[in-house]
Design a protein around this motif. Structure first.
Motif, PDB file in Angstrom:
ATOM      1  N   LEU A  48       0.838  -1.196   0.000  1.00  0.00           N
ATOM      2  CA  LEU A  48       0.000   0.000   0.000  1.00  0.00           C
ATOM      3  C   LEU A  48       0.880   1.257   0.000  1.00  0.00           C
ATOM      4  O   LEU A  48       1.999   1.249   0.525  1.00  0.00           O
ATOM      5  CB  LEU A  48      -0.905   0.004   1.229  1.00  0.00           C
ATOM      6  CG  LEU A  48      -1.834  -1.213   1.403  1.00  0.00           C
ATOM      7  CD1 LEU A  48      -2.663  -1.047   2.668  1.00  0.00           C
ATOM      8  CD2 LEU A  48      -2.732  -1.409   0.198  1.00  0.00           C
ATOM      9  N   ASP A  49       0.349   2.333  -0.545  1.00  0.00           N
ATOM     10  CA  ASP A  49       1.070   3.604  -0.468  1.00  0.00           C
ATOM     11  C   ASP A  49       0.995   4.112   0.964  1.00  0.00           C
ATOM     12  O   ASP A  49       0.149   3.692   1.766  1.00  0.00           O
ATOM     13  CB  ASP A  49       0.480   4.624  -1.441  1.00  0.00           C
ATOM     14  CG  ASP A  49      -1.000   4.876  -1.168  1.00  0.00           C
ATOM     15  OD1 ASP A  49      -1.296   5.621  -0.218  1.00  0.00           O
ATOM     16  OD2 ASP A  49      -1.841   4.306  -1.890  1.00  0.00           O
ATOM     17  N   ILE A  50       1.883   5.027   1.303  1.00  0.00           N
ATOM     18  CA  ILE A  50       2.036   5.456   2.695  1.00  0.00           C
ATOM     19  C   ILE A  50       0.793   6.143   3.233  1.00  0.00           C
ATOM     20  O   ILE A  50       0.426   5.986   4.401  1.00  0.00           O
ATOM     21  CB  ILE A  50       3.288   6.373   2.845  1.00  0.00           C
ATOM     22  CG1 ILE A  50       3.594   6.611   4.323  1.00  0.00           C
ATOM     23  CG2 ILE A  50       3.096   7.663   2.079  1.00  0.00           C
ATOM     24  CD1 ILE A  50       3.966   5.361   5.086  1.00  0.00           C
ATOM     25  N   GLU A  85      -1.680   3.481   4.041  1.00  0.00           N
ATOM     26  CA  GLU A  85      -1.195   2.720   5.190  1.00  0.00           C
ATOM     27  C   GLU A  85      -1.431   3.476   6.491  1.00  0.00           C
ATOM     28  O   GLU A  85      -1.872   2.884   7.494  1.00  0.00           O
ATOM     29  CB  GLU A  85       0.296   2.413   5.024  1.00  0.00           C
ATOM     30  CG  GLU A  85       0.859   1.584   6.170  1.00  0.00           C
ATOM     31  CD  GLU A  85       2.317   1.222   5.947  1.00  0.00           C
ATOM     32  OE1 GLU A  85       2.842   0.424   6.749  1.00  0.00           O
ATOM     33  OE2 GLU A  85       2.921   1.724   4.989  1.00  0.00           O
ATOM     34  N   VAL A  86      -1.157   4.772   6.507  1.00  0.00           N
ATOM     35  CA  VAL A  86      -1.350   5.571   7.715  1.00  0.00           C
ATOM     36  C   VAL A  86      -2.829   5.594   8.098  1.00  0.00           C
ATOM     37  O   VAL A  86      -3.192   5.473   9.276  1.00  0.00           O
ATOM     38  CB  VAL A  86      -0.806   7.000   7.511  1.00  0.00           C
ATOM     39  CG1 VAL A  86      -1.230   7.899   8.668  1.00  0.00           C
ATOM     40  CG2 VAL A  86       0.712   6.968   7.379  1.00  0.00           C
ATOM     41  N   LEU A 127      -5.099  -0.295  14.851  1.00  0.00           N
ATOM     42  CA  LEU A 127      -4.605  -0.308  16.225  1.00  0.00           C
ATOM     43  C   LEU A 127      -5.698  -0.584  17.258  1.00  0.00           C
ATOM     44  O   LEU A 127      -5.490  -1.382  18.185  1.00  0.00           O
ATOM     45  CB  LEU A 127      -3.884   1.006  16.534  1.00  0.00           C
ATOM     46  CG  LEU A 127      -2.538   1.188  15.810  1.00  0.00           C
ATOM     47  CD1 LEU A 127      -1.965   2.575  16.077  1.00  0.00           C
ATOM     48  CD2 LEU A 127      -1.557   0.110  16.251  1.00  0.00           C
ATOM     49  N   PRO A 128      -6.904   0.021  17.153  1.00  0.00           N
ATOM     50  CA  PRO A 128      -7.951  -0.313  18.138  1.00  0.00           C
ATOM     51  C   PRO A 128      -8.362  -1.778  18.087  1.00  0.00           C
ATOM     52  O   PRO A 128      -8.756  -2.353  19.120  1.00  0.00           O
ATOM     53  CB  PRO A 128      -9.115   0.608  17.740  1.00  0.00           C
ATOM     54  CG  PRO A 128      -8.474   1.737  17.001  1.00  0.00           C
ATOM     55  CD  PRO A 128      -7.325   1.136  16.274  1.00  0.00           C
ATOM     56  N   LEU A 129      -8.282  -2.395  16.900  1.00  0.00           N
ATOM     57  CA  LEU A 129      -8.667  -3.805  16.774  1.00  0.00           C
ATOM     58  C   LEU A 129      -7.688  -4.728  17.481  1.00  0.00           C
ATOM     59  O   LEU A 129      -8.022  -5.871  17.805  1.00  0.00           O
ATOM     60  CB  LEU A 129      -8.758  -4.203  15.294  1.00  0.00           C
ATOM     61  CG  LEU A 129      -9.751  -3.442  14.435  1.00  0.00           C
ATOM     62  CD1 LEU A 129      -9.738  -3.963  13.013  1.00  0.00           C
ATOM     63  CD2 LEU A 129     -11.155  -3.547  15.012  1.00  0.00           C
TER      64      LEU A 129
END
Length: 570
Positions: free
Chosen positions: A497-499, A502-503, A510-512
Motif C-alpha cells: 500500500l502507499d504510505i 497505510e497511515v 490499532l484499536p482492533l
C-alpha cells in the motif's frame, strides 16, 4: 493402463461386476444378432419366402434392441458412478489442500493446483467413464465371440486367435510411446498453468516496470511448447488408432477371403460362413473402441496421478489436544526450528504472556513469513519445544489453536461472493447490524454507500473489484466481527500500500489489536513504536528480542537493521 488406485475406490467391485455382467450379455446379444441375420439370409438364399423368416428376423431385432438397451443402461449407471466419484475426489482434494495450507500451493504451483482441482477432476471423471467399460469389454466380449466362432468354424477361429495377441502387442508398443508423450504434454501444461497464473497476478507490477511484453513473449514460448507437445501426442494417438484399424480391417478381410475360397470349393456351408463373417468385426470392435479413446484415458490417468500425489502428502498424525482460549493470563513458550531444502527457514526462542502486540521485523527473506506460517500451523517445525500454559504442543496445527486465529496476509483473498459473505467469513452467523458496525469501524462506509446493492453487491473477479486498501479493510472487518478469536496474525498487511493509505489503515487497525495477542510481521519502522515487544529476524534466525527501548540501547542487530531500512550507512 489401469491405475491401481481405481481398484480402491468405494463401490468399485460392484461396478466391475455390473460391467462384467453387461459385457457377457452384450456378447450373447451380438451372437443372437449374427445368428438371426445369418439364418434369415441363408433361408432366403435357399429360396424360402420372407414371411417364413419372421422368427429369425425377430431374433435379430430383439437382440439388436437388447444390446443397445444394455449399452444405455451401462452408460447411465457408469455416468452416475463416475460423477459421484469425481465429486468425492474433488471434496477430498480441497479438504487436503485446506488442511495442508499454503505450502502445498507454493510447492505445486497455484496454476497446477487450480488446474488439478478443476480440469484434472473432470479428466478423472472421463477416465472412469471410459476406461472401465472398455477394459471389461476387451477382456470378455472377444473371448465369448471366439468360442462361438470356433463352434461354427474352427479354422477361422484359429486365424482370429493368432491375430488378436499380435494386435495387443502392437498396441502395447504404441501405448508406451503415447504414454511418454502424454506425460511430457501434461508436465508442460502444468508449467504453462503456473506461468500464466503468476504473470496474470503480477500484471500490474509487470506493466509498471515496462516488461509486460517481455513476459507475454515468455507465455507465448511456453504455450508453443505445450502446442508442440500436444501435437506430438496426437500424432502418436492418431497413428496408433490408424494402425489398429488397418490391422483389424486386414484381419477381417483375410478371414473373409478364406471363407470365400472355401465357399467356392464347397468346404463350408453358407450359414456358418455368414455367422463367422458377421462376428469377425465384432470380435475386434472392443479393442478398436479402446484405441480410439486411448489418448483421453492417458490424460485422465495423469490427472489422477496428480490428484493422488497431493492426497498422499503426509499430514499431522498428532493427537488433538484440548487447549484453552487465549486470555490475559495465558503464556506461550516457543522454541522451534524449521528448515527449507536449501536453507534455514526460521529458528526462534521466545516467551509471550497475555495480550501483547509482538512485532516481527526483518529484511525481505529474513524469515518473517515463515514464522507467521509456523505460528498459524501451515508449516510444521522440524524441531520444537512448544508449551501453551501447561500443554505441550508438537506444532501449531492443533484445531483448537487454529480456531482462535485470524490471519491477515499481504493480499487478502476476496471471494466471489457478496460484501456480507466476504466480511462474515469467520463468523457466518453475524447479523447485518454487526456487519455494518464492522464496516463503520474499518472505514468501509463510503465504499458501501457507492455499491448499487449494498451488502448484497458481489465482489471479486467478474464483479466489483477492490483496491488493495479496500481489500485490507475487508480483512480487518472480518477480524473485528469475530471477537472470540483472540490471536491475530498479520503478514506484512500494508507492504503493497502507499504510505497515505497505510497511515489511514493504521488508525483503524490499532484499536482492533486491543485485548488480543498480535503477531505483526513488517519491515516498516513506523509500526515499531506501537508494538509491546519486538522479534528481530535475520537469515531465518531470531537475532534479537525485547522492547523498542531495550533494542535501541543494545545498539546491535536491530540498530543495524533500522539503519539499513532507512538507507543509512552503519
Amino acid at each position: 493402463m489401469i491405475d491401481k488406485k481405481l481398484l480402491q475406490l468405494p463401490g468399485i467391485k460392484k461396478v466391475l461386476m455390473l460391467l462384467a455382467g453387461s459385457a457377457v450379455l452384450q456378447a450373447i446379444f451380438i451372437i443372437g444378432q449374427a445368428y438371426g441375420l445369418s439364418m434369415t439370409i441363408t433361408h432366403l438364399w435357399n429360396g424360402e419366402g420372407l414371411n417364413k423368416q419372421l422368427t429369425w428376423l425377430l431374433l435379430f431385432f430383439v437382440s439388436f434392441a437388447l444390446r443397445h438397451l444394455m449399452t444405455y443402461l451401462r452408460e447411465h449407471a457408469l455416468e452416475e458412478y463416475a460423477y459421484q466419484q469425481a465429486k468425492d475426489l474433488r471434496s477430498q482434494l480441497l479438504r487436503k489442500i485446506f488442511h495442508l495450507g499454503p505450502q502445498v500451493v507454493q510447492k505445486q504451483g497455484t496454476g497446477s493446483v487450480v488446474t488439478t482441482a478443476l480440469d484434472g477432476i473432470n479428466q478423472v471423471e472421463e477416465y472412469l467413464h471410459l476406461i472401465l467399460p472398455k477394459m471389461l469389454n476387451m477382456m470378455i466380449i472377444p473371448w465369448i465371440l471366439l468360442v462361438a466362432i470356433f463352434f461354427m468354424d474352427w479354422e477361422s477361429g484359429v486365424v482370429l486367435l493368432i491375430v488378436f495377441p499380435l494386435i495387443i502387442i502392437f498396441m502395447i508398443i504404441l501405448g508406451y510411446a503415447a504414454q511418454s508423450k502424454a506425460d511430457k504434454q501434461y508436465k508442460v501444461f502444468q508449467v504453462l498453468s503456473n506461468h500464466f497464473i503468476d504473470s496474470l497476478r503480477g500484471i500490474d507490477t509487470l506493466k509498471f516496470f515496462g516488461i509486460s511484453k517481455q513476459y507475454s513473449k515468455s507465455i507465448f514460448t511456453t504455450s508453443e511448447r505445450f502446442r508442440k507437445a500436444t501435437m506430438s501426442t496426437l500424432k502418436v494417438a492418431i497413428l496408433s488408432t490408424f494402425a489398429l484399424d488397418f490391422f483389424t480391417t486386414l484381419s477381417v478381410a483375410v478371414v473373409a477371403v478364406l471363407l470365400g475360397l472355401r465357399l467356392i470349393n464347397e468346404a463350408i456351408l453358407l450359414f456358418p460362413a455368414l455367422t463367422v463373417l458377421i462376428l469377425a468385426p465384432e470380435y475386434f470392435l472392443p479393442i478398436r473402441d479402446f484405441s480410439s479413446d486411448y489418448h483421453a484415458t492417458l490424460d485422465g490417468k495423469n490427472a489422477m496421478d496428480e490428484v493422488n500425489q497431493i492426497l498422499e502428502l503426509p499430514e499431522s498424525q498428532d493427537a488433538t489436544i484440548g487447549l484453552p482460549t487465549w486470555s490475559e493470563d495465558s503464556q506461550l513458550d516457543v522454541n522451534m526450528r524449521f528448515n527449507y531444502e536449501e536453507k534455514l527457514g526460521a529458528e526462534v526462542d521466545f516467551i509471550v504472556q497475555g495480550y501483547k502486540k509482538i512485532g516481527i521485523i526483518g529484511m525481505s527473506g529474513s524469515g518473517k513469513s515463515t514464522l507467521i506460517n509456523l505460528l498459524s500451523g501451515f508449516l510444521r517445525p522440524d524441531e520444537s519445544q512448544l508449551r501453551f500454559n501447561e500443554h505441550e504442543l508438537p506444532a501449531f496445527d492443533q484445531p483448537q489453536w487454529q480456531e482462535q486465529l485470524v490471519y491477515i496476509p499481504q493480499n487478502p483473498y476476496i471471494f466471489q461472493r457478496s460484501v456480507r459473505e466476504n466480511i462474515a467469513f469467520y463468523h457466518p452467523q453475524a447479523s447485518d447490524e454487526e456487519i455494518l458496525k464492522a464496516i463503520e469501524v474499518t472505514g468501509l462506509t463510503d465504499l458501501l454507500n457507492e455499491l448499487p446493492e449494498g451488502l448484497d453487491t458481489n465482489l471479486g473477479e467478474g464483479a466489483r473489484t477492490l483496491s488493495g486498501g479496500q481489500a485490507q479493510r475487508i480483512a480487518l472487518a472480518r477480524a473485528f466481527l469475530d471477537q472470540e478469536r483472540k490471536i491475530l496474525l498479520f503478514d506484512e498487511p500494508t507492504a503493497h500500500l502507499d504510505i497515505e493509505t497505510e497511515v489511514e489503515l493504521k488508525e483503524r487497525m490499532l484499536p482492533l489489536m486491543e485485548n488480543h495477542l498480535v503477531f505483526f510481521a513488517t519491515h516498516r519502522l513506523h509500526w515499531l513504536a506501537e508494538m509491546d515487544y519486538l522479534l528481530v529476524m535475520d537469515h531465518g534466525k531470531l537475532v534479537e528480542q525485547g522492547t523498542l527501548a531495550e533494542l535501541q540501547q543494545k545498539n546491535g542487530a536491530f540498530t543495524k537493521l533500522s539503519q539499513a531500512l532507512r538507507g543509512e550507512k552503519a
